[in-house]
Design an enzyme around this catalytic site. Sequence first.
Site, PDB file in Angstrom:
ATOM      1  N   ASP A 454      51.493  46.901 122.725  1.00  0.00           N
ATOM      2  CA  ASP A 454      50.137  47.224 123.175  1.00  0.00           C
ATOM      3  C   ASP A 454      49.932  46.680 124.588  1.00  0.00           C
ATOM      4  O   ASP A 454      50.675  45.800 125.056  1.00  0.00           O
ATOM      5  CB  ASP A 454      49.145  46.578 122.188  1.00  0.00           C
ATOM      6  CG  ASP A 454      47.780  47.246 122.173  1.00  0.00           C
ATOM      7  OD1 ASP A 454      47.507  48.073 123.057  1.00  0.00           O
ATOM      8  OD2 ASP A 454      46.975  46.911 121.277  1.00  0.00           O
ATOM      9  N   ASP A 524      42.467  55.342 120.880  1.00  0.00           N
ATOM     10  CA  ASP A 524      41.787  54.450 119.930  1.00  0.00           C
ATOM     11  C   ASP A 524      40.698  55.198 119.190  1.00  0.00           C
ATOM     12  O   ASP A 524      40.120  54.685 118.235  1.00  0.00           O
ATOM     13  CB  ASP A 524      41.153  53.273 120.679  1.00  0.00           C
ATOM     14  CG  ASP A 524      42.117  52.105 120.779  1.00  0.00           C
ATOM     15  OD1 ASP A 524      43.140  52.102 120.081  1.00  0.00           O
ATOM     16  OD2 ASP A 524      41.841  51.186 121.575  1.00  0.00           O
TER      17      ASP A 524
HETATM   18  C1  DGJ Z   1      44.235  48.379 120.938  1.00  0.00           C
HETATM   19  C2  DGJ Z   1      45.040  49.343 120.115  1.00  0.00           C
HETATM   20  O1  DGJ Z   1      44.910  50.630 120.618  1.00  0.00           O
HETATM   21  C3  DGJ Z   1      44.622  49.246 118.665  1.00  0.00           C
HETATM   22  O2  DGJ Z   1      45.339  50.163 117.887  1.00  0.00           O
HETATM   23  C4  DGJ Z   1      44.850  47.843 118.172  1.00  0.00           C
HETATM   24  O3  DGJ Z   1      46.225  47.572 118.141  1.00  0.00           O
HETATM   25  C5  DGJ Z   1      44.138  46.828 119.059  1.00  0.00           C
HETATM   26  N1  DGJ Z   1      44.432  47.031 120.443  1.00  0.00           N
HETATM   27  C6  DGJ Z   1      44.515  45.422 118.673  1.00  0.00           C
HETATM   28  O4  DGJ Z   1      44.054  44.484 119.543  1.00  0.00           O
END
Ligand code: DGJ
Length: 699
Positions: A454, A524
């Site tokens: 991430d 997201d």
């Molecule tokens: C952003 C990601 O896109 C989510 O899927 C998740 O992993 C969060 N970060 C966790 O902090």
Amino acid sequence: MSISYDASRRLFKIDTPRMSYAFCIAAGVPIALYWGAPLHDPAALDAEIRSIKVNAHGAGAEPLRCECSTNDGVDYGEASILPIFADGVRGMRPAYESHSIDGDTLRVVIKDKYYDFTAVLCYRTVGKLDLIERWIEITNHTGAPVELPLFRCGNVQLPSHDNYRLTHYAGNWGAEYQPQRHMLHQEQVVLESHRGTCSAHQHTPFVTLDPDGEATDTQGDVFFAALEWSGENRMIVEKNAFGDVQLCAGWNDYDAEWTLRDGETLSSPKLAAGYSGAGFNRMTEILYDWQFDELCPQSKVHNVLPIIYNSWYPYEFDVREDNMLSLIDKAADIGAELFVIDDGWMPGRTDDKKGLGDWRPDPERLPNGLRPIADACHKKGLLFGLWVEPEMCNPDSDLFRAHPDWIIRSEHRENTLMRHQLTLNMARDDVRDWAIDWLDRLIDDYQLDYVKWDMNRYLTERGWPEASRADQRSLTIRYMQNVYTIWAHLNEKHPNVLFENCASGGGRTDFGMARYADRINRSDNSRPRDVPLLHEGFSRLFLPKTAGGAGNISNEALVPLDYRIHLGMTGSMSVGINLLTAAPETLDRLREALAYFKTVRADLQNAYVYTLVSGEKHTYTVFEYLRRDRRSVSVFVFGHPVREWTRVPALRLRGLIPDALYRDEAGNTYTGEALMKVGLRVSLFGDYDSRFMHFAEVK
Ligand code: DGJ
């Protein structure tokens, strides 16, 4: 596929099955001549060659359509190279020196007329695709450093047309890949992301141009270009005073430049330029074939992706041994195949304020470490994966306390926090090596099958106080180069591990990362109302099978479960529903749906995807998934929230074999011709109604 040189015309011609590309040496430099449908006879270009004004360096003359513009003479267009030599002289005065053709690659060497400074213009054909990768390699032998405020992949000159429509994909966090279209006037259009180390939240580094805006999904010329770079990028499309259109792209130089030391060679990123003579769907097919057959990790891209259960949506930072172990049982029970612990497993990381950077399990919430969880997964036949964010740390972390100098920062400036976190300076080789070391250990210690990488903030205070001024200016470039080095290392050292590319959802969805990642966090945003539109944009360019998120069977309980399941089936399926609190009927339906998905997954994940009906203009969206060998086809219909029922006209499929016989799951048969010309009838009723239909060829 051929690359040829015609000495009498000083003509280079690159031919792919359905495209030709040609340029010649005139006025001492490579000048663009042709790009489009196959051109068989080189003599067809003689008039174009004669029309090149060899005195173009004289004032007032029309600029040349250079393959690599250096702002020399009256060439006022966007430059690909702009050196500043040690004595202060600016710009390159190029002259063709030599060329070589080696299999699929043509290299044309141009050299400055005065300084020992060379640029090699590289062109590479990509398998049997109507696509050419272009990049430039420059070498400095001037005896002194050369500053490079501009360095791009080369100039792509579009064929002469009065009007082009420009299409690109832009958006924001949670709203990525939204098509933007306009007719190109006499102007410069700058498409860019300048958030530092991120490509796609603001602008996916990709552009198409179609003459007169007349191309449709199935007809017309489409010229397109994809930049293989995942940091901030800039693509400049320009229509000049003479009506010529060109594209110039590379890393974003608005706050980055490289100083090329004496003896040093530097490569620009690659730009893949392609042509479809049959509309946007063929463009998509070319992009998919490129990813399937070359770009994406080849040992894995042809396998189906496992169904994921991810801890993020049900538990966010509440990662404990007991809730994770209970979830594993439930995940296995519904038929998930990979269990991923997302953010929250590190010391003290019960929210986003601390623990980022300390890559070991929280001793309080995971007193026995991660081993029991990894073992429980493997014992249940599940793969096991972990979330990491290697480029970041919280100020409240042991890592920051030990290495405050590892942060990207500027003297006399307070650091801006985003999501309470700071960016590690991945441009530093010691930080890169530290990341490689702990990532390797983590994978080995817990026998990880999956790593979700991430990246959750943009750059600010872009300083590197320990480095020279010159190196500081190259921070964002060196940063991405080192990130790529880590990803390349991980792929090589752990060939069976799957890697997810996530950057607050789709912040790094681009053709640079495609080389390394097996899965992409599309966004997201997993809201069922928004996903069809996100998927339309995403699947224009990227492999739908890679499209994921922490839970694309979302937990939005007001939307029918079947609708959410169908959305999950369009990409790399993951379940975001809390299985510990879900009703027994929900678990039963999930179990049944996941089992069914496994029976059609291979077809869906090796397919071309066409948006048959766009949700941009309709109250429903229709996707066709045509297996690449055209022997199986699936159709998804997603009704949007509407007042009553939605009338869906016959859905005419595309690309089938006309005389092949296809059978649906009820046993009805249809010829390819019938499905394409007569079409399918579907009725939708009420909010969020959806359909999935699968057809396989009758042998
Ligand atoms: C952003 C990601 O896109 C989510 O899927 C998740 O992993 C969060 N970060 C966790 O902090």
